[in-house]
Write an enzyme that holds these catalytic residues in place. Structure first.
Site, PDB file in Angstrom:
ATOM      1  N   ARG A 115      38.798  52.910  41.562  1.00 36.63           N
ATOM      2  CA  ARG A 115      39.734  52.151  42.409  1.00 36.63           C
ATOM      3  C   ARG A 115      39.369  52.365  43.881  1.00 36.63           C
ATOM      4  O   ARG A 115      40.121  52.988  44.638  1.00 36.63           O
ATOM      5  CB  ARG A 115      41.184  52.572  42.129  1.00 36.63           C
ATOM      6  N   PRO A 116      38.192  51.837  44.299  1.00 35.60           N
ATOM      7  CA  PRO A 116      37.763  52.053  45.684  1.00 35.60           C
ATOM      8  C   PRO A 116      38.661  51.324  46.673  1.00 35.60           C
ATOM      9  O   PRO A 116      39.352  50.373  46.306  1.00 35.60           O
ATOM     10  CB  PRO A 116      36.346  51.453  45.715  1.00 35.60           C
ATOM     11  N   ILE A 117      38.658  51.789  47.937  1.00 34.78           N
ATOM     12  CA  ILE A 117      39.411  51.064  48.980  1.00 34.78           C
ATOM     13  C   ILE A 117      38.464  50.707  50.139  1.00 34.78           C
ATOM     14  O   ILE A 117      38.893  50.604  51.292  1.00 34.78           O
ATOM     15  CB  ILE A 117      40.649  51.853  49.470  1.00 34.78           C
ATOM     16  N   ASP A 118      37.185  50.505  49.799  1.00 39.14           N
ATOM     17  CA  ASP A 118      36.198  50.188  50.840  1.00 39.14           C
ATOM     18  C   ASP A 118      36.549  48.929  51.626  1.00 39.14           C
ATOM     19  O   ASP A 118      36.280  48.839  52.829  1.00 39.14           O
ATOM     20  CB  ASP A 118      34.804  50.048  50.206  1.00 39.14           C
ATOM     21  N   GLN A 119      37.179  47.948  50.975  1.00 39.98           N
ATOM     22  CA  GLN A 119      37.495  46.706  51.681  1.00 39.98           C
ATOM     23  C   GLN A 119      38.615  46.913  52.707  1.00 39.98           C
ATOM     24  O   GLN A 119      38.636  46.265  53.746  1.00 39.98           O
ATOM     25  CB  GLN A 119      37.895  45.598  50.694  1.00 39.98           C
TER      26      GLN A 119
ATOM     27  N   CYS B 157      47.876  54.694  38.813  1.00 37.03           N
ATOM     28  CA  CYS B 157      47.355  54.611  37.443  1.00 37.03           C
ATOM     29  C   CYS B 157      45.836  54.741  37.427  1.00 37.03           C
ATOM     30  O   CYS B 157      45.159  54.250  38.328  1.00 37.03           O
ATOM     31  CB  CYS B 157      47.737  53.273  36.817  1.00 37.03           C
TER      32      CYS B 157
ATOM     33  N   ARG C 103      49.872  54.995  44.393  1.00 32.89           N
ATOM     34  CA  ARG C 103      48.760  54.167  44.858  1.00 32.89           C
ATOM     35  C   ARG C 103      49.054  53.559  46.234  1.00 32.89           C
ATOM     36  O   ARG C 103      48.203  53.501  47.118  1.00 32.89           O
ATOM     37  CB  ARG C 103      48.557  53.044  43.826  1.00 32.89           C
TER      38      ARG C 103
ATOM     39  N   LYS D 228      58.269  45.592  42.403  1.00 29.67           N
ATOM     40  CA  LYS D 228      57.673  46.882  42.787  1.00 29.67           C
ATOM     41  C   LYS D 228      56.540  46.704  43.798  1.00 29.67           C
ATOM     42  O   LYS D 228      56.523  47.357  44.841  1.00 29.67           O
ATOM     43  CB  LYS D 228      57.132  47.591  41.537  1.00 29.67           C
ATOM     44  N   ASN D 229      55.597  45.823  43.482  1.00 37.76           N
ATOM     45  CA  ASN D 229      54.398  45.772  44.320  1.00 37.76           C
ATOM     46  C   ASN D 229      54.648  45.078  45.658  1.00 37.76           C
ATOM     47  O   ASN D 229      53.823  45.179  46.564  1.00 37.76           O
ATOM     48  CB  ASN D 229      53.221  45.152  43.557  1.00 37.76           C
TER      49      ASN D 229
ATOM     50  N   ASP E 243      48.238  42.988  35.244  1.00 31.88           N
ATOM     51  CA  ASP E 243      49.370  43.886  35.003  1.00 31.88           C
ATOM     52  C   ASP E 243      50.212  43.451  33.797  1.00 31.88           C
ATOM     53  O   ASP E 243      51.181  44.128  33.447  1.00 31.88           O
ATOM     54  CB  ASP E 243      50.258  43.983  36.257  1.00 31.88           C
TER      55      ASP E 243
ATOM     56  N   ARG F 191      57.924  55.001  36.845  1.00 29.35           N
ATOM     57  CA  ARG F 191      57.386  54.730  38.185  1.00 29.35           C
ATOM     58  C   ARG F 191      57.640  53.279  38.579  1.00 29.35           C
ATOM     59  O   ARG F 191      57.757  52.982  39.763  1.00 29.35           O
ATOM     60  CB  ARG F 191      55.860  54.952  38.201  1.00 29.35           C
TER      61      ARG F 191
HETATM   62  C1  EPZ Z   1      47.353  46.112  43.106  1.00 27.89           C
HETATM   63  O1  EPZ Z   1      46.410  47.174  43.074  1.00 27.89           O
HETATM   64  C2  EPZ Z   1      48.506  46.546  42.246  1.00 27.89           C
HETATM   65  N1  EPZ Z   1      49.051  47.784  42.786  1.00 27.89           N
HETATM   66  C3  EPZ Z   1      48.051  46.741  40.804  1.00 27.89           C
HETATM   67  O2  EPZ Z   1      49.220  46.960  40.043  1.00 27.89           O
HETATM   68  C4  EPZ Z   1      47.379  45.479  40.292  1.00 27.89           C
HETATM   69  O3  EPZ Z   1      46.794  45.745  39.023  1.00 27.89           O
HETATM   70  C5  EPZ Z   1      46.267  45.016  41.250  1.00 27.89           C
HETATM   71  O4  EPZ Z   1      46.795  44.905  42.595  1.00 27.89           O
HETATM   72  C6  EPZ Z   1      45.669  43.668  40.862  1.00 27.89           C
HETATM   73  O5  EPZ Z   1      46.679  42.704  40.814  1.00 27.89           O
HETATM   74  C7  EPZ Z   1      49.874  47.743  43.835  1.00 27.89           C
HETATM   75  O6  EPZ Z   1      50.224  46.690  44.340  1.00 27.89           O
HETATM   76  C8  EPZ Z   1      50.402  49.038  44.315  1.00 27.89           C
HETATM   77  P1  EPZ Z   1      43.102  45.312  44.115  1.00 27.89           P
HETATM   78  P2  EPZ Z   1      45.232  47.205  44.130  1.00 27.89           P
HETATM   79  O7  EPZ Z   1      42.735  45.867  45.437  1.00 27.89           O
HETATM   80  O8  EPZ Z   1      45.683  46.541  45.382  1.00 27.89           O
HETATM   81  C9  EPZ Z   1      38.398  46.156  43.468  1.00 27.89           C
HETATM   82  C10 EPZ Z   1      50.604  47.993  38.485  1.00 27.89           C
HETATM   83  O9  EPZ Z   1      50.510  48.181  37.252  1.00 27.89           O
HETATM   84  N2  EPZ Z   1      38.451  46.688  44.854  1.00 27.89           N
HETATM   85  O10 EPZ Z   1      43.598  43.915  44.041  1.00 27.89           O
HETATM   86  O11 EPZ Z   1      44.764  48.604  44.225  1.00 27.89           O
HETATM   87  C11 EPZ Z   1      39.179  47.040  42.510  1.00 27.89           C
HETATM   88  O12 EPZ Z   1      38.389  48.099  42.037  1.00 27.89           O
HETATM   89  C12 EPZ Z   1      49.407  48.218  39.363  1.00 27.89           C
HETATM   90  O13 EPZ Z   1      51.642  47.638  39.045  1.00 27.89           O
HETATM   91  C13 EPZ Z   1      37.304  47.166  45.443  1.00 27.89           C
HETATM   92  O14 EPZ Z   1      36.218  47.201  44.830  1.00 27.89           O
HETATM   93  O15 EPZ Z   1      44.171  46.283  43.412  1.00 27.89           O
HETATM   94  C14 EPZ Z   1      39.568  46.040  41.440  1.00 27.89           C
HETATM   95  O16 EPZ Z   1      38.507  45.878  40.546  1.00 27.89           O
HETATM   96  C15 EPZ Z   1      48.234  48.761  38.641  1.00 27.89           C
HETATM   97  N3  EPZ Z   1      37.381  47.622  46.728  1.00 27.89           N
HETATM   98  C16 EPZ Z   1      39.751  44.735  42.228  1.00 27.89           C
HETATM   99  O17 EPZ Z   1      39.047  44.903  43.444  1.00 27.89           O
HETATM  100  C17 EPZ Z   1      38.538  47.613  47.447  1.00 27.89           C
HETATM  101  O18 EPZ Z   1      38.541  48.032  48.611  1.00 27.89           O
HETATM  102  C18 EPZ Z   1      41.204  44.378  42.555  1.00 27.89           C
HETATM  103  O19 EPZ Z   1      41.874  45.495  43.134  1.00 27.89           O
HETATM  104  C19 EPZ Z   1      39.701  47.124  46.832  1.00 27.89           C
HETATM  105  C20 EPZ Z   1      39.634  46.662  45.522  1.00 27.89           C
END
Ligand code: EPZ
Length: 431
Positions: A122-126, A117, A93, A22-23, A307, A399
């Site tokens: 779930r910020p996307i600042d990075q 979810c 997402r 999926k991801n 996950d 999903r």
């Molecule tokens: C991906 O989410 C997956 N989703 C998630 O899977 C998975 O839990 C996660 O990666 C971690 O492996 C998809 O691929 C669609 P991150 P993502 O950016 O990319 C923080 C599932 O069940 N962060 O790696 O959104 C964030 O808050 C789903 O399949 C920032 O602070 O996760 C978290 O604490 C749920 N700022 C950590 O980093 C940012 O800009 C990791 O998030 C980005 C992230």
């Protein structure tokens, strides 16, 4: 509305075939926006998140043709719209990948904030920091993220991620493949789907090195051309069925996997007394005696995946002794605990730590899936419990899991999907 009715207490025996990841799929499909020509994507999982992302591409003007159940041809030669529809984007997402892909190809994107979810903040600042470093002007207002490269093309940049982020790593990669010059992502995520996206883009003519390590270098190219690519098997779907065998007992061949991707899950199952044998493209999972306790901390790959946290918790509820889980990625990933308690589980949560006192047996109960992986974990708990478990809100599960009911029935589980009128749903928990 659909709910799953599970008569628990049956061991699982047989073979389960794992679908595409999926991801990986939800990033690779938007990546088709970067390609000048037709790309064929194989091993696409049949899940609702994929249907949505394909629908979004069509709304933008992509020509999407189904070749067979798991293969599509996508032609993005005639994209006429860089504004992603609000109602679709908010359901998923991964809609954030459309920012990187549209910005990279056309120099502009307007995308509503993503859904997905609820796992805490779930910020996307990075992601946005990365786009800005590459010269984009990014504005978040009026429920829309607008990004534009004033010159029409992004410029390569050096980007250090403040935390390891799967989404930011892949999104910056998408934005960088057609940018002018070299982009370096430091502190990059290393998940198998990062490598899969890089392999997909490279097979279409991109120049990406280092995916799978924490420094990824992307040299921008003038154009990507069409080709054919097959998505990797889903590590988390495989892990979910491995956890189901751990909880319910039995012996299952989990097929169409890359065993190396499962090492982080296999290691913990072995500690718990589950037998796992790696074969070429399969793992044989067997649980006979009682499970042993263990401690687990979730971490970015190659650590134990967040996950898989709730699914392994379902098994640990039945282990001999006390296990400690530490959630190392998300702020709020224990929302399933109240539902497990309804089944007799003994779990205490304090912030990011859950302490699970294993019990001899769980008993079936009506429970509610609160997100995708928690929903799968509830199915696992139901399979292992005595009596009948009814899981509702299963749209979360659908999903991300292709035909979970059919796959489990194929290994002897007594589970069926039942359509019920809305008023018969389990009442929502207050508080
Ligand atoms: C991906 O989410 C997956 N989703 C998630 O899977 C998975 O839990 C996660 O990666 C971690 O492996 C998809 O691929 C669609 P991150 P993502 O950016 O990319 C923080 C599932 O069940 N962060 O790696 O959104 C964030 O808050 C789903 O399949 C920032 O602070 O996760 C978290 O604490 C749920 N700022 C950590 O980093 C940012 O800009 C990791 O998030 C980005 C992230």
């Amino acid at each position: 509305m659909t709910k799953y009715v599970i008569h628990g207490g049956h061991e699982l025996h047989g073979t389960i075939e794992i679908s595409g990841a999926k991801n990986a799929a939800v990033a690779i499909i938007p990546a088709a926006l970067l390609i000048d020509g037709v790309c064929r994507i194989e091993n696409i999982p049949q899940i609702n998140d994929v249907t949505l992302i394909l629908q979004i591409l069509q709304e933008l003007g992509a020509d999407v043709r189904t070749v067979n159940r798991t293969t599509v041809d996508i032609d993005c030669s005639h994209i006429h719209n860089h504004q992603v529809p609000q109602e679709l984007a908010r359901k998923i997402r991964a809609s954030y990948y459309l920012i990187g892909a549209l910005l990279g190809r056309f120099g502009s994107a307007q995308v509503p904030p993503p859904g997905g979810c609820d796992l805490g903040g779930r910020p996307i600042d990075q992601h946005l920091k990365g786009f800005r470093s590459m010269g984009a002007e990014v504005e978040v207002s009026g429920g829309l993220i607008s990004a534009a490269a004033p010159s029409g093309r992004l410029s390569g940049a050096s980007i250090y991620l403040d935390m390891v982020s799967v989404g930011a790593t892949m999104n910056i990669m998408l934005a960088a493949v057609l940018a002018d010059g070299l982009t370096v992502i430091e502190n990059a995520a290393k998940e198998p789907h990062i490598v899969d996206l890089a392999n997909f883009l490279n097979s279409m003519g991109a120049d990406i090195m280092g995916a799978g390590t924490d420094v990824i270098k992307i040299r921008g190219v003038e154009r990507l051309t069409g080709g054919c690519y097959s998505i990797i098997p889903d590590q988390i779907e495989a892990g979910t069925y491995m956890a189901a065998v751990a909880a319910a007992g039995g012996e299952v061949l989990v097929k169409n996997v890359i065993p190396k991707h499962l090492d982080c899950i296999t290691a913990k199952l072995l500690e718990m007394g589950v037998e796992v044998e790696d074969l070429d493209d399969a793992v044989l999972v067997r649980r006979i005696g009682r499970l042993r306790r263990t401690n687990i901390k979730t971490l970015p790959y190659p650590g134990f995946p967040t996950d898989m946290q709730s699914q392994i918790a379902a098994a640990l509820c039945l282990a001999d002794g006390t296990s400690v889980l530490t959630e190392g990625v998300w702020d709020n990933r224990y929302r399933y605990v109240d539902e497990f308690r309804r089944m007799g589980a003994q779990i205490q949560v304090d912030g990011k730590i859950a302490v699970i006192e294993g019990v001899e047996r769980l008993t079936g109960a009506p429970i509610r899936a609160c997100d995708l992986r928690a929903g799968a974990a509830m199915v696992i708990a139901g399979l292992a419990a005595d009596g009948v478990t009814e899981v509702d809100n299963v749209h979360h599960i659908e999903r991300g899991y292709e035909d979970i009911v059919g796959k489990l029935r194929g290994v002897g589980a007594d589970i069926e999907a039942v359509t019920v009128p809305d008023e018969e749903q389990v009442p929502a928990q207050i508080g």
